[in-house]
Design an enzyme around this catalytic site. Structure first.
Site, PDB file in Angstrom:
ATOM      1  N   ASN A  32      43.122  36.870  51.124  1.00  0.00           N
ATOM      2  CA  ASN A  32      42.228  37.677  51.948  1.00  0.00           C
ATOM      3  C   ASN A  32      40.767  37.275  51.774  1.00  0.00           C
ATOM      4  O   ASN A  32      39.876  37.862  52.399  1.00  0.00           O
ATOM      5  CB  ASN A  32      42.405  39.173  51.664  1.00  0.00           C
ATOM      6  CG  ASN A  32      42.063  39.548  50.237  1.00  0.00           C
ATOM      7  OD1 ASN A  32      41.485  38.768  49.478  1.00  0.00           O
ATOM      8  ND2 ASN A  32      42.422  40.770  49.852  1.00  0.00           N
ATOM      9  N   PHE A  71      49.682  34.566  42.613  1.00  0.00           N
ATOM     10  CA  PHE A  71      48.412  34.684  41.898  1.00  0.00           C
ATOM     11  C   PHE A  71      47.596  35.888  42.352  1.00  0.00           C
ATOM     12  O   PHE A  71      46.742  36.374  41.600  1.00  0.00           O
ATOM     13  CB  PHE A  71      47.551  33.431  42.129  1.00  0.00           C
ATOM     14  CG  PHE A  71      48.085  32.176  41.523  1.00  0.00           C
ATOM     15  CD1 PHE A  71      47.942  31.908  40.172  1.00  0.00           C
ATOM     16  CD2 PHE A  71      48.733  31.231  42.312  1.00  0.00           C
ATOM     17  CE1 PHE A  71      48.422  30.743  39.611  1.00  0.00           C
ATOM     18  CE2 PHE A  71      49.214  30.054  41.767  1.00  0.00           C
ATOM     19  CZ  PHE A  71      49.056  29.813  40.409  1.00  0.00           C
ATOM     20  N   ARG A  74      43.830  41.773  41.471  1.00  0.00           N
ATOM     21  CA  ARG A  74      42.534  42.150  40.906  1.00  0.00           C
ATOM     22  C   ARG A  74      42.596  41.838  39.415  1.00  0.00           C
ATOM     23  O   ARG A  74      43.594  42.132  38.765  1.00  0.00           O
ATOM     24  CB  ARG A  74      42.254  43.640  41.120  1.00  0.00           C
ATOM     25  CG  ARG A  74      42.096  44.057  42.590  1.00  0.00           C
ATOM     26  CD  ARG A  74      40.737  43.622  43.141  1.00  0.00           C
ATOM     27  NE  ARG A  74      40.524  44.151  44.470  1.00  0.00           N
ATOM     28  CZ  ARG A  74      39.932  45.299  44.747  1.00  0.00           C
ATOM     29  NH1 ARG A  74      39.492  46.071  43.747  1.00  0.00           N
ATOM     30  NH2 ARG A  74      39.760  45.705  45.977  1.00  0.00           N
ATOM     31  N   SER A  75      41.494  41.299  38.854  1.00  0.00           N
ATOM     32  CA  SER A  75      41.623  40.789  37.486  1.00  0.00           C
ATOM     33  C   SER A  75      40.414  41.024  36.583  1.00  0.00           C
ATOM     34  O   SER A  75      40.268  40.355  35.566  1.00  0.00           O
ATOM     35  CB  SER A  75      41.908  39.279  37.521  1.00  0.00           C
ATOM     36  OG  SER A  75      40.870  38.592  38.189  1.00  0.00           O
ATOM     37  N   TYR A 139      44.114  46.843  33.827  1.00  0.00           N
ATOM     38  CA  TYR A 139      44.465  45.504  34.298  1.00  0.00           C
ATOM     39  C   TYR A 139      45.701  44.978  33.572  1.00  0.00           C
ATOM     40  O   TYR A 139      46.690  44.578  34.185  1.00  0.00           O
ATOM     41  CB  TYR A 139      43.290  44.552  34.105  1.00  0.00           C
ATOM     42  CG  TYR A 139      43.665  43.099  34.241  1.00  0.00           C
ATOM     43  CD1 TYR A 139      44.178  42.606  35.436  1.00  0.00           C
ATOM     44  CD2 TYR A 139      43.528  42.215  33.167  1.00  0.00           C
ATOM     45  CE1 TYR A 139      44.542  41.267  35.560  1.00  0.00           C
ATOM     46  CE2 TYR A 139      43.877  40.885  33.283  1.00  0.00           C
ATOM     47  CZ  TYR A 139      44.383  40.413  34.474  1.00  0.00           C
ATOM     48  OH  TYR A 139      44.748  39.102  34.596  1.00  0.00           O
ATOM     49  N   LYS A 143      49.805  44.384  34.996  1.00  0.00           N
ATOM     50  CA  LYS A 143      50.544  43.129  34.855  1.00  0.00           C
ATOM     51  C   LYS A 143      51.841  43.337  34.072  1.00  0.00           C
ATOM     52  O   LYS A 143      52.874  42.737  34.389  1.00  0.00           O
ATOM     53  CB  LYS A 143      49.665  42.086  34.170  1.00  0.00           C
ATOM     54  CG  LYS A 143      48.498  41.590  35.015  1.00  0.00           C
ATOM     55  CD  LYS A 143      48.952  40.657  36.119  1.00  0.00           C
ATOM     56  CE  LYS A 143      47.792  39.949  36.776  1.00  0.00           C
ATOM     57  NZ  LYS A 143      48.190  38.873  37.694  1.00  0.00           N
ATOM     58  N   PHE A 167      45.220  33.594  28.408  1.00  0.00           N
ATOM     59  CA  PHE A 167      43.914  34.239  28.241  1.00  0.00           C
ATOM     60  C   PHE A 167      42.859  33.552  29.102  1.00  0.00           C
ATOM     61  O   PHE A 167      42.788  33.766  30.294  1.00  0.00           O
ATOM     62  CB  PHE A 167      43.488  34.206  26.764  1.00  0.00           C
ATOM     63  CG  PHE A 167      44.138  35.260  25.919  1.00  0.00           C
ATOM     64  CD1 PHE A 167      43.975  36.606  26.208  1.00  0.00           C
ATOM     65  CD2 PHE A 167      44.910  34.913  24.829  1.00  0.00           C
ATOM     66  CE1 PHE A 167      44.569  37.581  25.414  1.00  0.00           C
ATOM     67  CE2 PHE A 167      45.499  35.870  24.030  1.00  0.00           C
ATOM     68  CZ  PHE A 167      45.329  37.211  24.324  1.00  0.00           C
ATOM     69  N   ASN A 168      42.069  32.689  28.484  1.00  0.00           N
ATOM     70  CA  ASN A 168      40.878  32.137  29.138  1.00  0.00           C
ATOM     71  C   ASN A 168      41.151  30.777  29.765  1.00  0.00           C
ATOM     72  O   ASN A 168      41.354  29.791  29.054  1.00  0.00           O
ATOM     73  CB  ASN A 168      39.747  32.007  28.113  1.00  0.00           C
ATOM     74  CG  ASN A 168      39.379  33.352  27.516  1.00  0.00           C
ATOM     75  OD1 ASN A 168      38.869  34.223  28.201  1.00  0.00           O
ATOM     76  ND2 ASN A 168      39.653  33.516  26.230  1.00  0.00           N
TER      77      ASN A 168
END
Length: 328
Positions: A32, A71, A74-75, A139, A143, A167-168
């Site tokens: 979107n 994927f 919202r994160s 969040y 998940k 994680f990152n």
């Protein structure tokens, strides 16, 4: 394979879509563009603009799809605390609609982009898949709820699925990298200081129980992450939901990241110590031994200099584009 990639204009989704296209797959992207970037979408991919909840059934109903990589979500941890209703709606409800659309269209191959935030604040590191899941924010909770949902669909309807928890994510792949309006990740924020877009970087506490007093985190290169998604997609088995952690197995402190950014960019990056943030653990590192052992995942871009160098090359490209646009 004919594949649907939801959120394929986002940072990780667009890199994964690019890798799939390079490997000869027929890729359809739905996004979107609330946070995604059109410039990041590979030109060979088909793009459908819209929400997954509204469009998934129609797209998959066309037939011929052999798998989905999910994927879209919202994160932002802080935002999830302030707006939990939006996170339950956009993450959980949307995924339920996607799973139902897959079931109705006979698509039984799913890879879900999950998060190591499902574990919360672990008692020990590195984190392995058998550790308790105790998310500390909405969040991570959304998940985790989706993981339970996927397991139930696998058992009841023969879905073959893999959830990947990490994680990152950092680094870049060619002309695709982190480019968000609201940036929360350490490496791109530090690089923005190097470009002069920020005055300094704040280190939230320097008295943690770590070697140099700053928090230690796990970093994974976005290209290695994309490889894991492809491996999972190709090895899913009907009726089985697998969960794998993705990480370096080691970690880097905030000071180490800042020092590496100084080395790579050649810029003096001012840093200032700020008060600790509530809920921040000293060390978060994920173990990837299970996916390496079972799927043969072999990350090759694990050193911090490679990760920062790739991110810096992309960040400079963004700066050059912005400068050119301003001049024109």
């Amino acid at each position: 394979m004919k594949l649907l990639v939801t959120g394929g204009a986002g940072y990780v989704g667009s890199v994964c879509a690019a890798v799939l296209v390079e490997q000869g797959h027929d890729v359809t992207i739905i996004d979107n563009f609330s946070t995604g970037n059109r410039d990041a979408v590979p030109g060979e991919a088909r793009i459908i603009e819209g929400d997954v909840a509204d469009k998934a059934a129609e797209i998959l109903g066309e037939g011929g799809f052999e798998g989905v990589i999910h994927f879209a979500a919202r994160s932002l941890v802080g935002e999830s605390v302030d707006k939990p209703d939006e996170y339950w709606q956009h993450n959980v409800v949307t995924t339920l609609k996607l799973l139902n659309a897959m079931r109705e269209s006979g698509v039984k191959n799913l890879v879900f982009s999950s998060t190591a935030a499902t574990y919360g604040e672990p008692d020990q590191v590195p984190i392995t898949e058998d550790m308790p899941t105790q998310p500390t924010n909405p969040y991570g909770a959304t998940k985790l709820a989706i993981d339970y949902m996927i397991t139930s669909f696998a058992h009841a309807y023969g879905l073959g699925a893999t959830s990947l928890r990490y994680f990152n994510v950092a680094g870049a792949y060619g002309n695709i990298g982190e480019n968000r309006e609201v940036e929360t990740h350490l490496i791109p924020i530090v690089l923005q200081v190097a470009l002069g877009h920020r005055d300094k970087i704040f280190m939230f506490g320097d008295d943690w129980d770590t070697e140099d007093g700053t928090p230690v985190r796990d970093y994974i290169h976005v290209r290695d992450l994309a490889d894991a998604h492809v491996l999972a997609l190709k090895s899913n088995e009907s009726g089985n939901h697998r969960i794998y952690n993705l990480g370096s197995g080691d970690g880097y402190s905030v000071k180490q990241v800042i020092d590496m950014c100084r080395k790579v960019t050649g810029h003096d990056i001012p840093a200032e110590v700020a008060p600790r943030r509530a809920g921040d653990p000293a060390t978060l590192i994920a173990s990837s031994e299970k996916i390496k052992r079972e799927l043969g995942w072999n990350p090759t871009r694990t050193d911090l200099e490679t990760i920062v160098s790739d991110a810096w090359n992309f960040t400079r490209q963004l700066g050059d584009k912005a400068h050119s646009a301003k001049r024109s």
